[in-house]
Write an enzyme that holds these catalytic residues in place. Structure first.
Site, PDB file in Angstrom:
ATOM      1  N   PRO A   6      24.239   8.779 -25.472  1.00  0.00           N
ATOM      2  CG  PRO A   6      25.327   7.299 -26.925  1.00  0.00           C
ATOM      3  CD  PRO A   6      23.993   7.630 -26.345  1.00  0.00           C
ATOM      4  CD  GLU A  25      23.784   2.954 -34.727  1.00  0.00           C
ATOM      5  OE1 GLU A  25      24.709   3.778 -34.674  1.00  0.00           O
ATOM      6  OE2 GLU A  25      23.880   1.792 -34.293  1.00  0.00           O
ATOM      7  CG  ASP A  60      27.104  10.564  -0.444  1.00  0.00           C
ATOM      8  OD1 ASP A  60      27.420   9.898   0.553  1.00  0.00           O
ATOM      9  OD2 ASP A  60      26.032  10.428  -1.065  1.00  0.00           O
ATOM     10  NE  ARG A 104      23.065   7.239  -2.356  1.00  0.00           N
ATOM     11  CZ  ARG A 104      23.937   7.844  -1.564  1.00  0.00           C
ATOM     12  NH1 ARG A 104      24.304   9.079  -1.835  1.00  0.00           N
ATOM     13  NH2 ARG A 104      24.456   7.243  -0.516  1.00  0.00           N
TER      14      ARG A 104
HETATM   15 CL1  6GU Z   1      22.536   7.545 -21.528  1.00  0.00          CL
HETATM   16  N1  6GU Z   1      23.125   5.830 -23.422  1.00  0.00           N
HETATM   17  C1  6GU Z   1      23.978   5.090 -24.137  1.00  0.00           C
HETATM   18  N2  6GU Z   1      23.501   4.312 -25.100  1.00  0.00           N
HETATM   19  N3  6GU Z   1      25.279   5.082 -23.928  1.00  0.00           N
HETATM   20  C2  6GU Z   1      25.721   5.850 -22.944  1.00  0.00           C
HETATM   21  C3  6GU Z   1      24.894   6.646 -22.149  1.00  0.00           C
HETATM   22  C4  6GU Z   1      23.573   6.615 -22.431  1.00  0.00           C
HETATM   23  N4  6GU Z   1      25.650   7.301 -21.277  1.00  0.00           N
HETATM   24  C5  6GU Z   1      26.886   6.907 -21.499  1.00  0.00           C
HETATM   25  N5  6GU Z   1      26.944   6.050 -22.515  1.00  0.00           N
END
Ligand code: 6GU
Length: 243
Positions: free
Chosen positions: A98, A125, A178, A163
């Site tokens: 994230p 984590e 797209d 794609r």
């Molecule tokens: Cl790649 N991993 C996690 N755990 N949460 C996320 C993400 C990735 N992308 C957005 N939220």
């Protein structure tokens, strides 16, 4: 294009790999997806791939050893393989987390230039920072929300990149118009199919007119209206122009 996915949940991918466009692309030999269970690269007999964070705090951290060994092993095998055509470049390593940079269609277009991707799915984590220091991956996030792990993100990356490959989509499903692709910052216009009338809801007359110029004009107006209402930021990007 080849993907090697490193995950502690390889089974998450099996259904996805067996359906639809991806299944066809794999059968045609255009895409290969290899799944690697990170636990197979653990060094202790308890299959440990995670541990408590130094400095304390909640959750567990993915250990450096198993991931580095797993990725290096995949890269070494790939470089020694007698495949035709030979891979042009060293594999690109991607870490799903994230805190990564956000995956956009532009980023997808860049990543699709690689012929071999090793993708590591995070859990818990996060990763020991030395995974990043040693492998120098590109850290990718798919959006501003938190997933339980990177597996869904890896499927998003496979889905969005393949794609763009020649011959993966039929002309029926061509990607050139797209939304979000380079040169197009408008959301799709509304679509209708039979029946013409359903519970008193009618198809817009212009779409039945056979006048292709008028139809194209209606679709463009409709696209603009929807984009302005929902994603004015896309129109602003267009003014800011391409970097
Ligand atoms: Cl790649 N991993 C996690 N755990 N949460 C996320 C993400 C990735 N992308 C957005 N939220």
């Amino acid at each position: 294009m080849r993907f090697d996915i490193v995950t502690i949940f390889p089974d998450i991918f099996t259904g996805y790999l067996k359906e639809s466009i991806l299944e066809k692309a794999i059968k045609k030999g255009l895409v290969t997806v290899n799944l690697h269970n990170l636990r197979d690269c653990s060094e202790d007999k308890h299959d440990g791939v995670d541990d408590r964070p130094f400095g304390g705090g909640p959750g567990m951290v993915l250990k450096v050893g198993p991931i580095v060994r797993c990725v290096e092993q995949i890269a070494a095998e790939a470089s020694g393989e007698d495949t035709e055509p030979k891979p042009k470049n060293a594999p690109k390593v991607i870490l799903f987390t994230p805190r990564g940079t956000k995956l956009t269609q532009r980023k997808v277009e860049q990543i699709a230039q690689n012929d071999h991707i090793i993708a590591v799915c995070g859990r818990y984590e996060g990763f020991d920072q030395r995974v990043i220091d040693i492998l120098k991956p590109e850290e990718i996030s798919i959006g501003d929300y938190v997933l339980n792990g990177g597996e869904v993100a890896a499927m998003v990356l496979i889905d969005t990149t393949i794609r763009l490959l020649p011959d993966v989509l039929g002309c029926q499903e061509s990607h050139h118009d797209d939304s979000f692709s380079t040169g197009n910052r408008l959301l799709e216009s509304s679509q209708y199919t039979r029946p013409r009338s359903f519970r008193g809801h009618e198809v817009p007359e212009v779409l039945l007119s056979g006048d292709h110029q008028k139809i194209a004009q209606w679709r463009l107006e409709n696209s603009k209206k929807i984009t302005e209402k929902r994603r004015a930021d896309l129109l602003k990007d267009e003014l800011a122009s391409d970097e």
